[in-house]
Motif scaffolding. Sequence first.
Motif: not given
Length: 325
Positions: A177-181, A195-212, A298-302
Amino acid sequence: MLYNDGEFWLGDGTVILVAGTIEFRVYKGLLAAYSPVLKDLFARKHPFRDVPSGDRHDIPCPVVRVSDSPDDLRHLLRVCIAGRMRSLYDAREPSFHEISACIRLGEKYQIAELVSQSLHVLRRHFPSDFDVWYKQPSWMPPNWDDVQALGVVNLARLTGESSLLPAAFIACIWAGSAVVHGLVREDGSRETLSPDDLAVCFDATSRIHEATVGVILRTFHPTPCKECATRKVCRTALRDALLSLEGHVRVLTNSDPFMPQAQFLPEGHVLGVCAQCASMVRERKWKERRGVWGKLPELLGIEVPGWIQPILELPPSPPKGEEAA
């Protein structure tokens, strides 16, 4: 009120740069030789001030105001005044603030060599090559804070160096969450992700965990290798490894797909397979790691033009410190 800079108020300086409330007396010709932007700026009309010049009489110096922070400008002047443009980071690790200032001001003032050498540092620590990245001792360069990864993302966006983005975003995601501040620069201002790159972090987190989770399941899939002479024992051992994770859901949901194989298993768990199957498991893990790395954009959506899928084969030997992983 204006104050002379303690580091760059040179007695024989020929121009006074004013950044915020700090004045820098430096060499106009030297700076103009490095930067066509500064050369053009100095050629314009500016107010003059008579200042002492050693034992000689006072000389008139143009007073030029710039919009940079004193801290950023000081980093730039250290490079230019010292005349070490071609060997900036030899045998030393620069701070994030130095790299950030040199790239941002290097872009602004069109000092290509400064930008090039500073980007080289970032490419070394945020590479596109999986094996180079994996051998890094940590997500970030020495003495850099985790949250400064967001600054690397911003620098990559500024310069168009998209190859830096996957490793930088991975570091941002694990900074939490430090990246938010955002991060605090040396001048006290706060830098944040767009805002777009912050969304990348939020959206990709679940995809990275799924990959794990996928990496873990495929690594310990209860299918022994073809050379296995104790197939029943090894099949049971691999199945038990998967079942042992039932009470360790955190490993499945909060880990990263690149961590050592041993960390996937509960503490004290012994895999208990034959040597051939142990080698197979290690090979699976390497293949899975490389597979996830190849799909990072692809996982990051970039978009990362030229991102190369790694070769999915076992390296001659694992990186130092992971011989048993």
